[in-house]
Design an enzyme around this catalytic site. Structure first.
Site, mmCIF file in Angstrom:
data_model
loop_
_atom_site.group_PDB
_atom_site.id
_atom_site.type_symbol
_atom_site.label_atom_id
_atom_site.label_comp_id
_atom_site.label_asym_id
_atom_site.label_seq_id
_atom_site.Cartn_x
_atom_site.Cartn_y
_atom_site.Cartn_z
ATOM 1 N N HIS A 73 26.385 -39.383 -21.326
ATOM 2 C CA HIS A 73 25.551 -38.013 -21.349
ATOM 3 C C HIS A 73 25.691 -38.017 -20.182
ATOM 4 O O HIS A 73 25.985 -39.010 -18.941
ATOM 5 C CB HIS A 73 23.713 -38.473 -21.055
ATOM 6 C CG HIS A 73 23.192 -37.217 -21.901
ATOM 7 N ND1 HIS A 73 22.554 -36.728 -20.493
ATOM 8 C CD2 HIS A 73 22.759 -36.911 -22.667
ATOM 9 C CE1 HIS A 73 22.474 -35.530 -20.564
ATOM 10 N NE2 HIS A 73 22.172 -35.693 -21.859
ATOM 11 N N ASP B 249 22.363 -37.596 -29.777
ATOM 12 C CA ASP B 249 22.594 -37.499 -31.332
ATOM 13 C C ASP B 249 23.004 -39.251 -32.004
ATOM 14 O O ASP B 249 23.527 -39.176 -33.228
ATOM 15 C CB ASP B 249 24.197 -37.276 -30.858
ATOM 16 C CG ASP B 249 24.440 -35.543 -30.983
ATOM 17 O OD1 ASP B 249 23.433 -34.746 -31.049
ATOM 18 O OD2 ASP B 249 24.803 -34.979 -30.137
HETATM 19 N N1 ACO Z 1 33.118 -43.417 -24.737
HETATM 20 C C1 ACO Z 1 34.199 -44.369 -24.103
HETATM 21 N N2 ACO Z 1 34.313 -43.976 -23.273
HETATM 22 C C2 ACO Z 1 33.462 -43.013 -22.897
HETATM 23 C C3 ACO Z 1 32.189 -42.252 -23.187
HETATM 24 C C4 ACO Z 1 32.359 -42.303 -24.531
HETATM 25 N N3 ACO Z 1 31.815 -41.899 -25.462
HETATM 26 N N4 ACO Z 1 31.106 -41.043 -23.144
HETATM 27 C C5 ACO Z 1 32.275 -41.135 -21.120
HETATM 28 N N5 ACO Z 1 33.205 -42.220 -21.080
HETATM 29 C C6 ACO Z 1 33.624 -42.248 -20.152
HETATM 30 C C7 ACO Z 1 35.093 -41.714 -19.979
HETATM 31 O O1 ACO Z 1 36.428 -41.798 -20.588
HETATM 32 C C8 ACO Z 1 35.325 -41.817 -18.286
HETATM 33 O O2 ACO Z 1 35.679 -42.931 -18.361
HETATM 34 P P1 ACO Z 1 36.857 -43.253 -16.570
HETATM 35 O O3 ACO Z 1 35.832 -43.242 -15.532
HETATM 36 O O4 ACO Z 1 37.363 -44.593 -16.630
HETATM 37 O O5 ACO Z 1 37.749 -41.891 -16.541
HETATM 38 C C9 ACO Z 1 33.626 -42.414 -17.786
HETATM 39 O O6 ACO Z 1 32.669 -42.411 -19.053
HETATM 40 C C10 ACO Z 1 32.814 -41.031 -17.655
HETATM 41 O O7 ACO Z 1 32.450 -40.326 -18.220
HETATM 42 P P2 ACO Z 1 32.852 -38.454 -18.477
HETATM 43 O O8 ACO Z 1 33.805 -37.956 -19.567
HETATM 44 O O9 ACO Z 1 34.552 -39.106 -17.032
HETATM 45 O O10 ACO Z 1 31.455 -37.998 -18.664
HETATM 46 P P3 ACO Z 1 31.135 -36.412 -18.658
HETATM 47 O O11 ACO Z 1 29.512 -36.759 -17.798
HETATM 48 O O12 ACO Z 1 32.002 -35.543 -18.405
HETATM 49 O O13 ACO Z 1 30.889 -36.497 -20.271
HETATM 50 C C11 ACO Z 1 29.853 -36.716 -21.577
HETATM 51 C C12 ACO Z 1 29.800 -36.932 -20.895
HETATM 52 C C13 ACO Z 1 30.161 -35.420 -22.396
HETATM 53 C C14 ACO Z 1 28.452 -36.452 -23.320
HETATM 54 C C15 ACO Z 1 30.767 -38.206 -22.310
HETATM 55 O O14 ACO Z 1 30.061 -39.125 -22.189
HETATM 56 C C16 ACO Z 1 31.058 -37.881 -24.305
HETATM 57 O O15 ACO Z 1 32.237 -37.003 -24.010
HETATM 58 N N6 ACO Z 1 30.230 -38.927 -25.297
HETATM 59 C C17 ACO Z 1 30.327 -38.620 -26.549
HETATM 60 C C18 ACO Z 1 30.288 -37.549 -27.250
HETATM 61 C C19 ACO Z 1 28.179 -36.884 -27.058
HETATM 62 O O16 ACO Z 1 28.040 -37.907 -27.730
HETATM 63 N N7 ACO Z 1 28.450 -35.571 -26.944
HETATM 64 C C20 ACO Z 1 26.907 -35.782 -26.879
HETATM 65 C C21 ACO Z 1 25.920 -35.698 -25.757
HETATM 66 S S1 ACO Z 1 24.670 -35.072 -26.012
HETATM 67 C C22 ACO Z 1 23.934 -33.465 -25.967
HETATM 68 O O17 ACO Z 1 25.006 -32.910 -25.680
HETATM 69 C C23 ACO Z 1 22.820 -33.145 -27.099
#
Ligand code: ACO
Length: 428
Positions: free
Chosen positions: A305, A362
């Site tokens: 998140h 979710d």
């Molecule tokens: N699985 C694996 N790795 C992940 C995940 C995941 N679900 N989420 C983040 N990471 C990793 C990224 O690859 C990144 O790694 P790095 O530092 O080695 O490059 C690090 O964790 C930080 O992640 P970001 O993508 O930079 O975080 P951001 O805040 O931009 O994105 C998000 C947040 C979009 C929710 C992301 O965690 C994600 O894509 N999660 C899966 C989709 C999801 O469940 N979305 C619902 C969110 S709740 C809502 O909106 C109601």
């Protein structure tokens, strides 16, 4: 004297005002930065940008706190219902019994759709994704209520817009759900209450009665989804609303933003991921490995998140509710075991621990929706139903603000410098 921050840019030092929130949050106000210095700020993905001040929702991602208008999400999930929580979000206070009855009656009074809208819904393919249908349907409401095209709505007109959307989005979803299954629509029975009425509209067949536990679970789910301050869809609502676009266009845009799998669409994606794992023999460890592999675009859906870096309080409540609901309904879902296995594995894996990746709202919600008999491609539309009062509260706060401005970010241009136009037959 009010606090300021000093910014040194070459020879020049300027002072920028500090803004403080009620919970001790601080922000540097850069509104005049460009006019004073010629500089703007860059913040890819708005990781660190406050787009507004707001009285609606407080969340602290480090401590896992979420409150609507000062009330803890845990208390609201336990004691309130969705309509009361919606009133709270939109009006800022918990309603008296009279206010709540009036709010309910107003919503109920809009429980039919213009016939042109039902005809339009009938033209969509039965297997169309409900989010596209809802977005189109909500935008199309503007054709039937031209009074709302005027941006300068009175408070009572705004109240009407709120009640109308809360009623008609629900009816639209139920109508399309039944059409998708080639079933006759079921009319609204408001005396059942908002959530039970919705369940009745989608699941009615002779002898059907909404289970109390089902209605309760749906109330909890919708309360947990009702607002989440300046997330992607709420910010879209504010962005579109800031141009004085009408409320239908504004909410339709919010629906589109929510659809993406990185936002509300994640609830559908989680279920599909769990199904895939099940089909692969339940080997969730393989999928944890895939999620960590930087050469693989696969992500653990329902994990991570932007704001919560400790735990998502909504996920904790949903996980408990998931166990309770499945037990009470006598449902045994192998996907719940896979989800729990995935969570346990991820929580002890340094990749997820170091990046503060926890289950979000979710991760478990889809398993409850499934137990309630709601099909997977409707999950994100269920999120719309829950998030609607939050969007409407954000819209009302924004359009009612005397300092409201059109949202118009800037950029740093990195394309080519000026070039001479070359006629098409002279280009190489
Ligand atoms: N699985 C694996 N790795 C992940 C995940 C995941 N679900 N989420 C983040 N990471 C990793 C990224 O690859 C990144 O790694 P790095 O530092 O080695 O490059 C690090 O964790 C930080 O992640 P970001 O993508 O930079 O975080 P951001 O805040 O931009 O994105 C998000 C947040 C979009 C929710 C992301 O965690 C994600 O894509 N999660 C899966 C989709 C999801 O469940 N979305 C619902 C969110 S709740 C809502 O909106 C109601």
């Amino acid at each position: 004297m009010s606090e300021t921050a000093k910014l040194v840019l070459g020879e020049k030092t300027i002072e920028l005002p500090i803004i403080k929130g009620t919970e001790g949050e601080h922000a540097v106000d850069i509104t005049k930065l460009r006019s004073q210095t010629g500089y703007i700020t860059i913040d890819n993905g708005y990781m660190n940008t406050g787009s507004c001040t707001s009285d609606i929702t407080f969340l602290n991602g480090e401590k896992g706190i979420l409150r609507y208008r000062g009330y803890k999400i845990e208390d609201l999930a336990e004691h309130s219902n969705f309509i009361e929580t919606s009133y709270l979000l939109i009006n800022g206070v918990l309603p008296t019994k009279r206010q709540l009855d009036f709010f309910n009656e107003k919503i109920v009074s809009f429980a039919t759709l213009p016939s042109g809208i039902t005809r339009m819904l009938d033209t969509f393919p039965r297997d169309a994704h409900p989010m596209g249908v809802l977005s189109a349907g909500v935008a199309a409401l503007s054709a039937y209520y031209p009074d709302f095209l005027d941006h300068d709505l009175s408070d009572s007109e705004k109240d009407r817009a709120v009640a109308q959307l809360m009623a008609q989005v629900k009816v639209m979803m139920a109508y399309f759900y039944r059409r998708a299954k080639s079933e006759e629509p079921v009319r609204s029975h408001p005396s059942l209450g908002y959530c039970a009425d919705f369940m009745n509209m989608i699941q009615y067949k002779p002898g059907y009665e909404v289970d109390h536990e089902v209605a309760k679970a749906m109330n909890v789910l919708l309360i947990l989804h009702a607002d989440h301050e300046q997330n992607c869809s709420a910010s879209t609502v504010r962005m579109v609303g800031s141009s004085n676009a009408n409320v239908f266009a504004t909410i339709s845009a919010g629906i589109d933003a929510l659809w993406g799998p990185l936002h509300g669409g994640a609830n559908q994606a989680v279920l599909e991921m769990l199904e895939t794992i099940k089909k692969n023999g339940g080997d969730y460890k393989k999928f944890i490995k895939k999620a960590k592999d930087k050469n693989d675009s696969f992500k653990l859906m329902g994990f991570g998140h932007r704001v919560y870096k400790n735990f998502d309080p909504r996920a904790n409540i949903i996980k408990k509710a998931c166990d309770t609901v499945l037990t009470k309904l006598g449902v045994q879902d192998p996907l719940l075991d896979i989800a729990k296995g995935l969570e346990e594995e991820a929580r002890s894996d340094s990749y997820f621990v170091e990046r503060n990746l926890y289950p979000n709202v979710d991760f478990y919600s889809g398993i409850i929706y499934r137990a309630l008999g709601i099909p997977t491609n409707m999950f994100t539309a269920m999120f719309v139903l829950g998030r609607l009062p939050g969007w409407l509260a954000q819209w009302r706060e924004q359009v009612g603000s005397p300092t409201a401005k059109i949202c118009r970010p800037r950029q740093i241009y990195t394309g080519p410098g000026v070039r001479d136009y070359v006629p098409v037959d002279e280009r190489k």
